[in-house]
Write an enzyme that holds these catalytic residues in place. Sequence first.
Site, PDB file in Angstrom:
ATOM      1  N   SER A 298       0.851  -1.200   0.000  1.00 16.95           N
ATOM      2  CA  SER A 298       0.000   0.000   0.000  1.00 16.95           C
ATOM      3  C   SER A 298       0.885   1.247   0.000  1.00 16.95           C
ATOM      4  CB  SER A 298      -0.859   0.011   1.262  1.00 16.95           C
ATOM      5  OG  SER A 298      -1.514   1.245   1.427  1.00 16.95           O
TER       6      SER A 298
ATOM      7  N   TYR B 250      -3.926  -1.284  10.090  1.00 17.21           N
ATOM      8  CA  TYR B 250      -3.704  -1.424   8.644  1.00 17.21           C
ATOM      9  C   TYR B 250      -2.308  -0.940   8.258  1.00 17.21           C
ATOM     10  CZ  TYR B 250      -4.599  -1.077   3.631  1.00 17.21           C
ATOM     11  OH  TYR B 250      -4.538  -1.241   2.261  1.00 17.21           O
TER      12      TYR B 250
HETATM   13  N1  LIG Z   1      -8.444  -0.102  -2.479  1.00 17.27           N
HETATM   14  C1  LIG Z   1      -7.398   0.635  -2.131  1.00 17.27           C
HETATM   15  O1  LIG Z   1      -7.416   1.870  -2.149  1.00 17.27           O
HETATM   16  C2  LIG Z   1      -6.125  -0.052  -1.716  1.00 17.27           C
HETATM   17  C3  LIG Z   1      -4.971   0.732  -1.597  1.00 17.27           C
HETATM   18  C4  LIG Z   1      -3.786   0.123  -1.239  1.00 17.27           C
HETATM   19  C5  LIG Z   1      -3.752  -1.231  -0.996  1.00 17.27           C
HETATM   20  N2  LIG Z   1      -4.880  -1.967  -1.105  1.00 17.27           N
HETATM   21  C6  LIG Z   1      -4.784  -3.394  -0.852  1.00 17.27           C
HETATM   22  O2  LIG Z   1      -5.280  -4.088  -1.966  1.00 17.27           O
HETATM   23  C7  LIG Z   1      -5.779  -5.356  -1.554  1.00 17.27           C
HETATM   24  C8  LIG Z   1      -7.195  -5.523  -2.081  1.00 17.27           C
HETATM   25  O3  LIG Z   1      -7.978  -4.495  -1.501  1.00 17.27           O
HETATM   26  P1  LIG Z   1      -9.385  -4.045  -2.104  1.00 17.27           P
HETATM   27  O4  LIG Z   1      -9.472  -2.601  -1.884  1.00 17.27           O
HETATM   28  O5  LIG Z   1      -9.586  -4.611  -3.447  1.00 17.27           O
HETATM   29  O6  LIG Z   1     -10.348  -4.769  -1.037  1.00 17.27           O
HETATM   30  P2  LIG Z   1     -11.811  -5.420  -1.226  1.00 17.27           P
HETATM   31  O7  LIG Z   1     -12.347  -5.599   0.149  1.00 17.27           O
HETATM   32  O8  LIG Z   1     -12.577  -4.636  -2.169  1.00 17.27           O
HETATM   33  O9  LIG Z   1     -11.460  -6.864  -1.833  1.00 17.27           O
HETATM   34  C9  LIG Z   1     -10.690  -7.759  -1.070  1.00 17.27           C
HETATM   35  C10 LIG Z   1     -11.189  -9.185  -1.257  1.00 17.27           C
HETATM   36  O10 LIG Z   1     -10.399 -10.009  -0.387  1.00 17.27           O
HETATM   37  C11 LIG Z   1     -11.256 -10.941   0.247  1.00 17.27           C
HETATM   38  N3  LIG Z   1     -10.679 -11.383   1.511  1.00 17.27           N
HETATM   39  C12 LIG Z   1     -10.684 -10.718   2.701  1.00 17.27           C
HETATM   40  N4  LIG Z   1     -10.084 -11.467   3.636  1.00 17.27           N
HETATM   41  C13 LIG Z   1      -9.674 -12.602   3.031  1.00 17.27           C
HETATM   42  C14 LIG Z   1      -8.991 -13.758   3.480  1.00 17.27           C
HETATM   43  N5  LIG Z   1      -8.635 -13.907   4.774  1.00 17.27           N
HETATM   44  N6  LIG Z   1      -8.705 -14.721   2.580  1.00 17.27           N
HETATM   45  C15 LIG Z   1      -9.089 -14.611   1.292  1.00 17.27           C
HETATM   46  N7  LIG Z   1      -9.767 -13.551   0.814  1.00 17.27           N
HETATM   47  C16 LIG Z   1     -10.059 -12.556   1.682  1.00 17.27           C
HETATM   48  C17 LIG Z   1     -12.576 -10.202   0.429  1.00 17.27           C
HETATM   49  O11 LIG Z   1     -13.660 -11.103   0.589  1.00 17.27           O
HETATM   50  C18 LIG Z   1     -12.655  -9.383  -0.857  1.00 17.27           C
HETATM   51  O12 LIG Z   1     -13.350 -10.058  -1.888  1.00 17.27           O
HETATM   52  C19 LIG Z   1      -5.686  -5.375  -0.029  1.00 17.27           C
HETATM   53  O13 LIG Z   1      -4.500  -6.039   0.359  1.00 17.27           O
HETATM   54  C20 LIG Z   1      -5.618  -3.898   0.320  1.00 17.27           C
HETATM   55  O14 LIG Z   1      -4.999  -3.670   1.540  1.00 17.27           O
HETATM   56  C21 LIG Z   1      -6.073  -1.412  -1.455  1.00 17.27           C
END
Ligand SMILES: NC(=O)c1ccc[n+]([C@@H]2O[C@H](COP(=O)([O-])OP(=O)(O)OC[C@H]3O[C@@H](n4cnc5c(N)ncnc54)[C@H](O)[C@@H]3O)[C@@H](O)[C@H]2O)c1
Length: 249
Positions: A144, A157
């Site tokens: 991130s 986080y």
């Molecule tokens: N969206 C952002 O702005 C952003 C920014 C930086 C980093 N990230 C990172 O990107 C990744 C995806 O985030 P996102 O925003 O798409 O989230 P999201 O919640 O939209 O999607 C994440 C998916 O992961 C699944 N999940 C959660 N816990 C799980 C587990 N224990 N095992 C398997 N699957 C699991 C959820 O059911 C969901 O479908 C994460 O690691 C998040 O920290 C997101």
Amino acid sequence: MTFDFNDKVVLITGAGAGLGYACALAFADAGAKLAITDISPDALDKAVADLQENGAEVLGLINDASDCSDVNTMLDAIVERFGRLDIAVNNAGTATPLQEFHEVGEAEFDRVMAVNLKGVWLCMQAEIRQMLKQGGGRIVNVASATSRNTFPNASPYVTSKFAVAGLTRTVAVEYANRDIRINAICPGNVATPLVVSLVEDLSVLATKHAINRLGTPQEVANGVMYLASDLSSFSTGSLLEVDGGWNAI
Ligand SMILES: NC(=O)c1ccc[n+]([C@@H]2O[C@H](COP(=O)([O-])OP(=O)(O)OC[C@H]3O[C@@H](n4cnc5c(N)ncnc54)[C@H](O)[C@@H]3O)[C@@H](O)[C@H]2O)c1
């Protein structure tokens, strides 16, 4: 830019929604064979159906990335179906509601660390065991912008994402001479279900980025594919910012 992952076997964890799903679509468009996981059966079923409708070859696995036996079963299923694992994108992640540090409960801290840090640790172990057997592979951890920057009221986080950066860098060095490249992507904010559930006014988030907007899932997927491709052949242990300049401010 178009990428070619023809016949490469690509695992993406947490691909039922958000950035993971966007990566799955992008790799499928580039010819990859997919193994996608999610802890949510509904999200997984929908993602698999949508990808198949798009013409993708996809194995869907209900899986908790923070559970060691689940993760080992996942790897076995991938190898049984495809015979190998070329690329792994460790994307599954979660967060707590924004809360001042002194109010955060121990259970919330443990939950975030279990998925965001231990999950990456467990998945990398299983993936690397397979990659050593087959003579190489590529891993992209989804870290991130908050792997280097602060985000007040998101201490579990931010802690987990700083740790993923350290884990990525140190493990990358261990396997650098065995054709296993390990990098992390550091996205800025993208309006995924995770972010929308935590922040009411997304326009406030936009101001964190020098470009003054949120990113798109496709922009993050582009960075992931770059790190998974041979275009990044001299990169390992790197943290690639796809964050609209957040880290540069
Ligand atoms: N969206 C952002 O702005 C952003 C920014 C930086 C980093 N990230 C990172 O990107 C990744 C995806 O985030 P996102 O925003 O798409 O989230 P999201 O919640 O939209 O999607 C994440 C998916 O992961 C699944 N999940 C959660 N816990 C799980 C587990 N224990 N095992 C398997 N699957 C699991 C959820 O059911 C969901 O479908 C994460 O690691 C998040 O920290 C997101």
